[in-house]
Write an enzyme that holds these catalytic residues in place. Structure first.
Site, PDB file in Angstrom:
ATOM      1  N   GLY A 210      92.933   7.904   5.775  1.00  0.00           N
ATOM      2  CA  GLY A 210      93.135   8.783   4.617  1.00  0.00           C
ATOM      3  C   GLY A 210      94.621   9.024   4.460  1.00  0.00           C
TER       4      GLY A 210
ATOM      5  N   SER B 220      97.665  13.316   0.741  1.00  0.00           N
ATOM      6  CA  SER B 220      98.699  14.298   1.079  1.00  0.00           C
ATOM      7  C   SER B 220      98.569  14.785   2.530  1.00  0.00           C
ATOM      8  CB  SER B 220      98.644  15.478   0.113  1.00  0.00           C
ATOM      9  OG  SER B 220      97.329  15.963   0.029  1.00  0.00           O
TER      10      SER B 220
ATOM     11  N   ALA C 209      99.768  20.769   1.138  1.00  0.00           N
ATOM     12  CA  ALA C 209     100.620  19.588   0.931  1.00  0.00           C
ATOM     13  C   ALA C 209     100.207  18.885  -0.355  1.00  0.00           C
ATOM     14  CB  ALA C 209     100.485  18.634   2.110  1.00  0.00           C
TER      15      ALA C 209
ATOM     16  N   ARG D 208     101.064  15.270  -2.721  1.00  0.00           N
ATOM     17  CA  ARG D 208     101.758  13.992  -2.770  1.00  0.00           C
ATOM     18  C   ARG D 208     102.374  13.869  -4.144  1.00  0.00           C
ATOM     19  NH1 ARG D 208     100.291   8.335  -0.733  1.00  0.00           N
ATOM     20  NH2 ARG D 208      98.943   8.230  -2.532  1.00  0.00           N
TER      21      ARG D 208
ATOM     22  N   LYS E  31      85.777  28.569   6.022  1.00  0.00           N
ATOM     23  CA  LYS E  31      86.545  27.779   5.047  1.00  0.00           C
ATOM     24  C   LYS E  31      85.588  27.254   3.967  1.00  0.00           C
ATOM     25  CE  LYS E  31      90.366  25.236   3.924  1.00  0.00           C
ATOM     26  NZ  LYS E  31      89.984  24.291   2.974  1.00  0.00           N
TER      27      LYS E  31
ATOM     28  N   ASN F 286      85.837  27.949   0.024  1.00  0.00           N
ATOM     29  CA  ASN F 286      85.892  26.832  -0.924  1.00  0.00           C
ATOM     30  C   ASN F 286      84.721  26.886  -1.914  1.00  0.00           C
ATOM     31  OD1 ASN F 286      87.298  24.715   1.564  1.00  0.00           O
ATOM     32  ND2 ASN F 286      88.328  25.436  -0.246  1.00  0.00           N
TER      33      ASN F 286
ATOM     34  N   ASN G 256      93.615  28.790  -9.690  1.00  0.00           N
ATOM     35  CA  ASN G 256      92.909  29.744  -8.824  1.00  0.00           C
ATOM     36  C   ASN G 256      93.110  31.190  -9.275  1.00  0.00           C
ATOM     37  OD1 ASN G 256      92.281  27.474  -7.433  1.00  0.00           O
ATOM     38  ND2 ASN G 256      93.455  27.953  -5.584  1.00  0.00           N
TER      39      ASN G 256
ATOM     40  N   GLU H 244      83.924  17.062  -4.116  1.00  0.00           N
ATOM     41  CA  GLU H 244      83.273  17.420  -2.849  1.00  0.00           C
ATOM     42  C   GLU H 244      82.097  18.379  -3.059  1.00  0.00           C
ATOM     43  OE1 GLU H 244      86.830  16.692   0.304  1.00  0.00           O
ATOM     44  OE2 GLU H 244      86.918  18.610  -0.739  1.00  0.00           O
TER      45      GLU H 244
HETATM   46  O1  KPL Z   1      91.299  24.822  -0.015  1.00  0.00           O
HETATM   47  C1  KPL Z   1      91.487  25.005  -1.199  1.00  0.00           C
HETATM   48  C2  KPL Z   1      91.179  23.860  -2.088  1.00  0.00           C
HETATM   49  O2  KPL Z   1      91.601  23.832  -3.228  1.00  0.00           O
HETATM   50  O3  KPL Z   1      90.475  22.949  -1.611  1.00  0.00           O
HETATM   51  C3  KPL Z   1      91.928  26.339  -1.714  1.00  0.00           C
HETATM   52  C4  KPL Z   1      92.139  27.260  -0.528  1.00  0.00           C
HETATM   53  C5  KPL Z   1      90.869  26.910  -2.605  1.00  0.00           C
HETATM   54  C6  KPL Z   1      93.242  26.296  -2.413  1.00  0.00           C
HETATM   55  O4  KPL Z   1      93.216  25.742  -3.662  1.00  0.00           O
END
Ligand code: KPL
Length: 304
Positions: free
Chosen positions: A10, A13, A131, A133, A184, A188, A202, A267
């Protein structure tokens, strides 16, 4: 003893950021490219890393799986939907008992990997590194975050983790990595699909109105599922944490919105769809998340 050689699958970024960080720390590492990638004619890729107002140049080895064999240490930084196929493509080149660290968003693929490759030493990671790219091989480290790594039932960090502690990033070992991944995932689930649906940054989720109400409703449902799935700790104060992340990343486009805008798959299957499947298995209704999944699916799962 031969020093460890990390391979990174992968080259987006996050993969490029970690390649630069390993390189900077003097740890051997190679970016794995697909067979047929035109840049495989070279043996290295020059990546420019912009971080903390400074630019550094890194000459990172690139290789295809066949040329990298045997792969003993693998960091997987693909999108969740590419992860299992990516790993399957590398299977012939993976050493028996290879250490594999999965660093993708979402839940669901971990079980697939564990079931399909029981011989591998599979670990999971979760990072808040920011990060991006940019044009060419330029990576902008927008914000320093923390990277947590762990393995189910693995209390003490294995020897190889000293490499991660040597890089210029906050990396820590977690015995409770499942809770970290769940938290997390929950954050998300509350941010990414909604911003992708409404094509907003966001920060729009914090403006009083229908979107903010929707975030609260999604969080309530996600927290109920977390509790029922035995991840109660991971969802304590979920709404407040989501709003903190929204505030810190107000100007960002979520990764799912970026995928939608770039007409890539998203995703969603490893976020809201996994949540809804878990809710169904537990016999709990999650109407807000279901409606969000239905609204998003035509856009994010192109048929065919
Ligand atoms: O992890 C994120 C993503 O966009 O995948 C957040 C924390 C929501 C930041 O945009």
């Amino acid at each position: 003893m031969r020093s460890r050689h990390w391979h990174i699958l992968g080259a987006g970024s996050m993969g490029s950021l970690f390649a630069c960080l390993f390189d900077k720390a003097g740890i051997r590492c190679s970016l794995l490219l697909r067979d047929g990638d035109p840049t495989l004619t070279q043996t290295t890729r020059r990546i420019q890393l912009q971080a903390d107002g400074l630019t550094s140049e890194h000459s990172v080895r690139v290789a295809s799986g066949a040329h990298a064999a045997p792969i003993d240490y693998l960091l997987v930084c693909t999108k969740a939907y590419d992860l299992v196929d990516g790993l399957a493509g590398l299977q012939p080149w993976l050493a028996p008992n290879a250490v594999v660290v999965l660093l993708a968003n979402g839940l669901g693929y971990q079980q697939t990997v564990a079931a399909r490759w029981p011989q591998l030493a599979v670990f999971s990671g979760s990072t808040t590194e920011g990060a991006f790219r940019e044009a060419g091989q330029r990576v902008l480290r927008a914000g320093r975050g923390t990277t947590w790594v762990g393995g189910r039932g693995v209390q003490k960090a294995p020897d190889w983790f000293s490499d991660w502690q040597a890089i210029d990033a906050r990396c820590g070992w977690r015995q409770d990595i499942d809770a970290v991944l769940w938290r997390k995932f929950a954050i998300n689930c509350a941010i990414n699909p909604l911003t992708a649906l409404h094509r907003c940054r966001n920060g729009a989720l914090a403006e009083p109105g229908a979107l903010a109400d929707e975030v609260r409703a999604l969080c309530l449902e996600i927290a109920v599922i977390g509790q029922a799935a035995g991840q109660g700790e991971a969802v304590v104060g979920l709404y407040e944490s989501v709003m903190e992340v929204v505030a810190v990343t107000a100007n960002n486009r979520s990764s799912m919105l970026q995928d939608v805008l770039a007409k890539r798959p998203t995703e969603i299957g490893f976020l809201t769809a996994f949540l809804v499947d878990t809710a169904d298995a537990l016999g709990i209704d999650v109407p807000h998340n279901k409606a969000l999944l239905c609204a998003l699916q035509p856009a994010t799962h192109p048929v065919g």
